[in-house]
Design an enzyme around this catalytic site. Structure first.
Site, PDB file in Angstrom:
ATOM      1  N   TYR A   1      26.430 -24.933 -21.387  1.00 25.40           N
ATOM      2  CA  TYR A   1      27.765 -24.511 -20.951  1.00 25.40           C
ATOM      3  C   TYR A   1      28.474 -25.628 -20.190  1.00 25.40           C
ATOM      4  O   TYR A   1      29.633 -25.955 -20.471  1.00 25.40           O
ATOM      5  CB  TYR A   1      27.641 -23.268 -20.078  1.00 25.40           C
TER       6      TYR A   1
ATOM      7  N   GLY B   1      29.136 -28.539 -22.521  1.00 19.03           N
ATOM      8  CA  GLY B   1      30.072 -28.097 -23.542  1.00 19.03           C
ATOM      9  C   GLY B   1      31.501 -28.133 -23.040  1.00 19.03           C
ATOM     10  O   GLY B   1      32.420 -28.584 -23.734  1.00 19.03           O
TER      11      GLY B   1
ATOM     12  N   ARG C   1      26.542 -12.174 -14.021  1.00 18.54           N
ATOM     13  CA  ARG C   1      27.296 -12.794 -12.937  1.00 18.54           C
ATOM     14  C   ARG C   1      27.137 -11.967 -11.668  1.00 18.54           C
ATOM     15  O   ARG C   1      26.988 -10.745 -11.711  1.00 18.54           O
ATOM     16  CB  ARG C   1      28.764 -12.955 -13.335  1.00 18.54           C
TER      17      ARG C   1
ATOM     18  N   VAL D   1      28.872 -10.859  -9.060  1.00 20.92           N
ATOM     19  CA  VAL D   1      29.693  -9.719  -8.637  1.00 20.92           C
ATOM     20  C   VAL D   1      29.404  -8.508  -9.506  1.00 20.92           C
ATOM     21  O   VAL D   1      29.189  -7.395  -9.007  1.00 20.92           O
ATOM     22  CB  VAL D   1      31.193 -10.076  -8.682  1.00 20.92           C
TER      23      VAL D   1
ATOM     24  N   PHE E   1      25.888  -7.059  -8.668  1.00 22.30           N
ATOM     25  CA  PHE E   1      25.828  -6.298  -7.423  1.00 22.30           C
ATOM     26  C   PHE E   1      26.513  -4.942  -7.583  1.00 22.30           C
ATOM     27  O   PHE E   1      25.990  -3.908  -7.137  1.00 22.30           O
ATOM     28  CB  PHE E   1      26.487  -7.079  -6.287  1.00 22.30           C
TER      29      PHE E   1
ATOM     30  N   LYS F   1      21.685 -17.795   0.596  1.00 23.93           N
ATOM     31  CA  LYS F   1      22.637 -18.613   1.365  1.00 23.93           C
ATOM     32  C   LYS F   1      23.521 -19.487   0.477  1.00 23.93           C
ATOM     33  O   LYS F   1      24.341 -20.252   0.987  1.00 23.93           O
ATOM     34  CB  LYS F   1      21.877 -19.477   2.371  1.00 23.93           C
TER      35      LYS F   1
ATOM     36  N   ARG G   1      29.817 -23.806  -3.892  1.00 21.21           N
ATOM     37  CA  ARG G   1      30.919 -23.868  -4.858  1.00 21.21           C
ATOM     38  C   ARG G   1      32.175 -23.367  -4.164  1.00 21.21           C
ATOM     39  O   ARG G   1      32.262 -22.200  -3.781  1.00 21.21           O
ATOM     40  CB  ARG G   1      30.581 -23.033  -6.088  1.00 21.21           C
TER      41      ARG G   1
END
Length: 478
Positions: free
Chosen positions: A301, A304, A342, A344, A347, A364, A431
């Site tokens: 990914y 790419g 992913r 979010v 969860f 963390k 990030r």
């Protein structure tokens, strides 16, 4: 009584004139006759009344019939972000197709189309338009009055995301994989097609990348392939393995760039923050080249998308294609795939199902989360602006995974448990986007906080997981 013969021979000697002599023309007849015509039967009064009605109609109609910018459920795009102090990154000046059609600048100081002219909608193709982000983009474009063609192979996209447009005459849906050529006539191309979640691109890396074992030599020559330029490869000794994920990024991007070149359309590539890899610079600016593992499990990914950016800029510099590049950071919202891996969506789905929320590593690691409407706003501003990019599009608000889990607990279930697992390979530690460039050149910044956007996503997930149709519409505007 006898008849009486009367001799009238003397009359034959008289001269009779047979020639026609017209009346003498009246002076100013060409002026007085039209005036007399207008004055008869109150014709002049009707003309003046018609002019007054037309003037009032054209003055009032545009403001009274304009669609509410919030009808689509998102923050509207204003015209204030358009800047004309071009920077060096905008190597080619470009006018949108509807400006070229009318020969006017529709973004004047007032931001209104001249009296009597309505903005003509564009014809736009959105690859991956049935996916999470693409479907929200389609909603905004349709609401703006454009005609939209969605191209999607439904690898991760869902028809349900765009079904509400099926009866709209300005909407078209084509089931097609962009790794195969496609011929269309459009003004703009939003290229979003690519599996973006770890579950999908790790499951099928062949759908993500092409592995080049040897060197490709490029010859630029006149050819229809690039509409004046071509990239012809020297195939001797070249070994291809068409890995599907990079195949979408490379071959799919090549096909869409070729289409943009042939028809003169503007092309927008949705790249990713993954081009920065596990960054050594924090926050990340667009000039940072990244820290990517080229042989890791995420590289199909990461590399790419980096290759797609390279191809996009090569077409821009070498073939004159109008391009835009957006680097998208973590995005959430309604219509996300429920089990796409992913953080979010993981969860939220786990909390709704009363399962422990999975935290990898010590929790963390930090990420930045933007709501999907903010991203769509940024993409549209970028497409309509005058700057090539790349631009970071993300929310600079930074959360650790544990902080995100706490927000999800507060939103769904305060008793939700957290389960720790070993960290995944090449998982970035930090990030966070630096969006200074987008603020300055696009006038864009995110407006929806995680605390406001997450409940809308939860409502959508609850409806899809449990079939609770009594929930409020998950796409309601903020």
């Amino acid at each position: 009584m006898g008849s009486e013969l009367i001799f009238r021979g003397h009359e034959a000697d008289q001269h009779v004139a047979d020639t026609y002599s017209p009346k003498r023309p009246k002076p100013w007849a060409s002026v007085t006759r039209p005036i007399q015509y207008l004055l008869r039967e109150q014709r002049l009064v009707f003309i003046l009344v018609g002019i007054v009605i037309a003037t009032v109609g054209f003055t009032i109609l545009p403001s009274s019939t304009s669609r509410s910018p919030y009808a689509s459920g998102n923050v509207p795009i204003t015209n204030e972000y358009v800047r004309y102090d071009f920077d060096s990154s905008a190597t080619t000046q470009y006018k949108p197709a509807y400006e070229r059609r009318f020969g006017l600048n529709s973004w004047g100081s007032s931001g209104k189309v001249p009296l009597g002219l309505k903005r003509k909608g564009l014809r736009i193709v959105v690859t991956g338009g049935a996916g999470f982000v693409g479907s929200h983009l389609v909603d905004r474009l349709i609401a703006r009055g454009d005609s939209v063609i969605v191209v999607d192979n439904f690898f991760t996209g869902r028809k349900e995301n765009v079904m509400h447009h099926f009866r709209n005459p300005r909407f078209e849906l084509i089931r097609h994989d962009v790794v195969e050529p496609l011929l269309l006539e459009v003004d703009q191309i939003y290229h979003l097609a690519c599996p973006a979640s770890p579950v999908h691109y790790k499951f099928n890396p062949v759908k993500t990348i092409i592995s080049f074992a040897t060197i490709i030599s490029f010859n630029w020559s006149n050819s229809h392939f690039l509409g004046g330029y071509s990239i012809s490869a020297n195939w001797s000794g070249l070994n291809f393995e068409f890995l599907e994920m990079h195949k979408t990024n490379v071959v799919g991007t090549l096909n869409m760039l070729g289409l943009a070149k042939r028809i003169g359309a503007r092309f927008l590539l949705t790249s990713t923050s993954e081009v920065y890899g596990d960054p050594l610079q924090h926050p990340q600016v667009e000039t940072y080249w990244g820290n990517v593992n080229p042989i890791g499990v995420r590289s199909c990914y990461d590399e790419g998308k980096r290759t797609a950016e390279t191809l996009t800029m090569d077409y821009h510099r070498g073939a004159g294609v109008e391009v835009r590049i957006a680097r998208i950071f973590n995005t959430y919202g309604p219509r996300m795939c429920i089990d796409d891996g992913r953080v979010v969506s993981n969860f939220v789905a786990q909390a709704l199902r009363k399962e422990p929320m999975t935290v990898y590593g010590d929790g963390k690691q930090t990420r930045s989360f933007q709501y999907v409407s903010d991203l769509v706003e940024g993409l549209m501003r970028l497409m309509e602006g005058e700057h090539v990019g790349p631009f970071n599009l993300g929310n600079p608000g930074e959360f650790t995974m544990l902080e995100l889990a706490k927000v999800v607990q507060e939103t769904i279930d305060p008793e939700a448990k957290i389960e720790y697992r070993p960290n995944t390979e090449d998982d970035p530690h930090k990030r966070k986007p630096d969006i200074t460039k987008a603020k300055d050149l696009l006038g864009w910044q995110p407006k929806v906080s995680l605390q406001k956007g997450l409940p809308l996503m939860v409502s959508d997930f609850r409806k899809r997981i449990f079939g609770d149709h009594n929930e409020a519409d998950s796409t309601t505007a903020l």
